[in-house]
Design a protein around this motif. Structure first.
Motif, PDB file in Angstrom:
ATOM      1  N   ILE A  65     -24.222  15.680  88.504  1.00  0.00           N
ATOM      2  CA  ILE A  65     -24.376  14.897  87.287  1.00  0.00           C
ATOM      3  C   ILE A  65     -23.911  15.707  86.083  1.00  0.00           C
ATOM      4  O   ILE A  65     -24.395  16.818  85.852  1.00  0.00           O
ATOM      5  CB  ILE A  65     -25.845  14.463  87.100  1.00  0.00           C
ATOM      6  CG1 ILE A  65     -26.279  13.606  88.290  1.00  0.00           C
ATOM      7  CG2 ILE A  65     -26.015  13.695  85.795  1.00  0.00           C
ATOM      8  CD1 ILE A  65     -27.751  13.290  88.302  1.00  0.00           C
ATOM      9  N   GLN A  66     -22.975  15.115  85.339  1.00  0.00           N
ATOM     10  CA  GLN A  66     -22.464  15.774  84.137  1.00  0.00           C
ATOM     11  C   GLN A  66     -22.786  14.930  82.906  1.00  0.00           C
ATOM     12  O   GLN A  66     -22.791  13.699  82.966  1.00  0.00           O
ATOM     13  CB  GLN A  66     -20.949  15.960  84.204  1.00  0.00           C
ATOM     14  CG  GLN A  66     -20.513  16.971  85.236  1.00  0.00           C
ATOM     15  CD  GLN A  66     -19.027  17.251  85.141  1.00  0.00           C
ATOM     16  OE1 GLN A  66     -18.261  16.933  86.068  1.00  0.00           O
ATOM     17  NE2 GLN A  66     -18.605  17.850  84.037  1.00  0.00           N
ATOM     18  N   SER A  67     -23.020  15.623  81.809  1.00  0.00           N
ATOM     19  CA  SER A  67     -23.222  14.925  80.542  1.00  0.00           C
ATOM     20  C   SER A  67     -22.674  15.773  79.401  1.00  0.00           C
ATOM     21  O   SER A  67     -22.654  17.013  79.508  1.00  0.00           O
ATOM     22  CB  SER A  67     -24.717  14.632  80.315  1.00  0.00           C
ATOM     23  OG  SER A  67     -25.454  15.840  80.182  1.00  0.00           O
ATOM     24  N   PRO A  68     -22.200  15.141  78.333  1.00  0.00           N
ATOM     25  CA  PRO A  68     -21.968  13.705  78.242  1.00  0.00           C
ATOM     26  C   PRO A  68     -20.705  13.303  79.001  1.00  0.00           C
ATOM     27  O   PRO A  68     -19.957  14.158  79.447  1.00  0.00           O
ATOM     28  CB  PRO A  68     -21.781  13.507  76.735  1.00  0.00           C
ATOM     29  CG  PRO A  68     -21.165  14.788  76.274  1.00  0.00           C
ATOM     30  CD  PRO A  68     -21.774  15.861  77.132  1.00  0.00           C
ATOM     31  N   ARG A  69     -20.438  12.002  79.147  1.00  0.00           N
ATOM     32  CA  ARG A  69     -19.194  11.553  79.789  1.00  0.00           C
ATOM     33  C   ARG A  69     -18.009  11.684  78.838  1.00  0.00           C
ATOM     34  O   ARG A  69     -16.896  11.969  79.253  1.00  0.00           O
ATOM     35  CB  ARG A  69     -19.310  10.085  80.235  1.00  0.00           C
ATOM     36  CG  ARG A  69     -20.105   9.857  81.487  1.00  0.00           C
ATOM     37  CD  ARG A  69     -19.516  10.551  82.712  1.00  0.00           C
ATOM     38  NE  ARG A  69     -18.117  10.260  82.970  1.00  0.00           N
ATOM     39  CZ  ARG A  69     -17.662   9.289  83.733  1.00  0.00           C
ATOM     40  NH1 ARG A  69     -18.507   8.457  84.325  1.00  0.00           N
ATOM     41  NH2 ARG A  69     -16.362   9.125  83.933  1.00  0.00           N
ATOM     42  N   HIS A  70     -18.296  11.460  77.563  1.00  0.00           N
ATOM     43  CA  HIS A  70     -17.254  11.570  76.542  1.00  0.00           C
ATOM     44  C   HIS A  70     -17.829  12.333  75.357  1.00  0.00           C
ATOM     45  O   HIS A  70     -19.004  12.168  75.016  1.00  0.00           O
ATOM     46  CB  HIS A  70     -16.794  10.184  76.066  1.00  0.00           C
ATOM     47  CG  HIS A  70     -16.277   9.313  77.167  1.00  0.00           C
ATOM     48  ND1 HIS A  70     -14.970   9.368  77.585  1.00  0.00           N
ATOM     49  CD2 HIS A  70     -16.888   8.390  77.936  1.00  0.00           C
ATOM     50  CE1 HIS A  70     -14.798   8.495  78.572  1.00  0.00           C
ATOM     51  NE2 HIS A  70     -15.928   7.901  78.807  1.00  0.00           N
ATOM     52  N   GLU A  71     -16.989  13.166  74.759  1.00  0.00           N
ATOM     53  CA  GLU A  71     -17.402  13.917  73.576  1.00  0.00           C
ATOM     54  C   GLU A  71     -16.221  13.994  72.629  1.00  0.00           C
ATOM     55  O   GLU A  71     -15.141  14.458  73.027  1.00  0.00           O
ATOM     56  CB  GLU A  71     -17.861  15.326  73.977  1.00  0.00           C
ATOM     57  CG  GLU A  71     -18.255  16.227  72.819  1.00  0.00           C
ATOM     58  CD  GLU A  71     -19.656  15.959  72.317  1.00  0.00           C
ATOM     59  OE1 GLU A  71     -20.535  15.631  73.124  1.00  0.00           O
ATOM     60  OE2 GLU A  71     -19.870  16.070  71.095  1.00  0.00           O
ATOM     61  N   VAL A  72     -16.429  13.542  71.406  1.00  0.00           N
ATOM     62  CA  VAL A  72     -15.418  13.677  70.364  1.00  0.00           C
ATOM     63  C   VAL A  72     -16.033  14.539  69.283  1.00  0.00           C
ATOM     64  O   VAL A  72     -17.121  14.238  68.789  1.00  0.00           O
ATOM     65  CB  VAL A  72     -14.996  12.312  69.795  1.00  0.00           C
ATOM     66  CG1 VAL A  72     -13.936  12.510  68.709  1.00  0.00           C
ATOM     67  CG2 VAL A  72     -14.465  11.406  70.893  1.00  0.00           C
TER      68      VAL A  72
END
Lengths: 112, 112
Positions: free
Chosen positions: B5-12
């Motif tokens: 499990i990875q977080s976050p899926r998207h990072e801007v």
């Protein structure tokens, strides 16, 4: 350095066609792994081949490990749109303690 | 098992900001790997841990990158300060025995 070269780099075919992708090295590997990566996801392990000359089948996918354990191939019969993705081979690095090197990848597109 | 499990899926994020990516490996897996994937360079190994100990960080591009694994169920990859050239998809993977990796779904990082 143990490098894995994959060919072709890109492949676009019609649904129902057969195809073969290759994974080659000048180095001997104790085993090779094949992964498929779909857009937006991580690679997923398909198979591991361990013995020189070994052939493994996974439904319409046939994997072969070269006799000298320097190369491998993946053959897909009657390709379907669901086969679309990036195909990666990977092999363990000598003395690398579970570390593998990944090939350059083959990007496959199956057109309906 | 829910997988890696990875977080976050998207990072801007804006250039210069600190970014922290998180990973929970599969329970019982003793090795954890952080990869970066770009179109130009493919999958690059940044660092890997065995039994929570960093074994090889030779792939970490600069001192701006750091990784920790405080326990068997959690790891972080930190970039400080972030730069636009760090934009990529970052994957975490885990394995037990080295016969195949299980990858997370990745974090797509965009630095503007």
């Amino acid at each position: 350095t143990q490098l894995l070269e994959q060919s072709p780099q890109f492949l676009s075919i019609q649904e129902g066609e057969n195809l073969t992708v290759y994974c080659n090295s000048s180095s001997v590997f104790s085993s090779l792994q094949w992964y498929r990566q779909e857009p937006g996801e991580g690679p997923v392990l398909l198979v591991t081949v361990v013995t020189g000359g070994e052939v493994k089948k996974l439904k319409r996918l046939t994997f072969q490990f070269g006799d000298a354990r320097k190369d491998s191939s993946l053959h897909i019969t009657a390709a379907q749109p669901g086969d679309t993705g990036l195909y990666l081979c990977a092999g363990p690095i000598s003395g690398g303690y579970q570390k593998v090197t990944f090939g350059t990848g083959t990007k496959l597109q199956v057109i309906p | 098992d829910a997988g890696v499990i990875q977080s976050p899926r998207h990072e801007v994020t804006e250039m210069g900001q600190e970014v922290t990516l998180r990973c929970k490996p599969i329970s019982g897996h003793n090795s954890l790997f952080w990869y970066r994937q770009t179109m130009m360079r493919g999958l690059e190994l940044l660092i890997y841990f065995n039994n929570n100990v960093p074994i090889d960080d030779s792939g970490m591009p600069e001192d701006r990158f750091s990784a920790k694994m405080p326990n068997a169920s959690f790891s972080t990859l930190k970039i400080q300060p972030s730069e636009p050239r760090d934009s990529a998809v970052y994957f975490c993977a885990s394995t037990q025995g080295g016969f195949g990796y299980t990858f997370g779904s990745g974090t797509r990082l965009t630095v503007v």
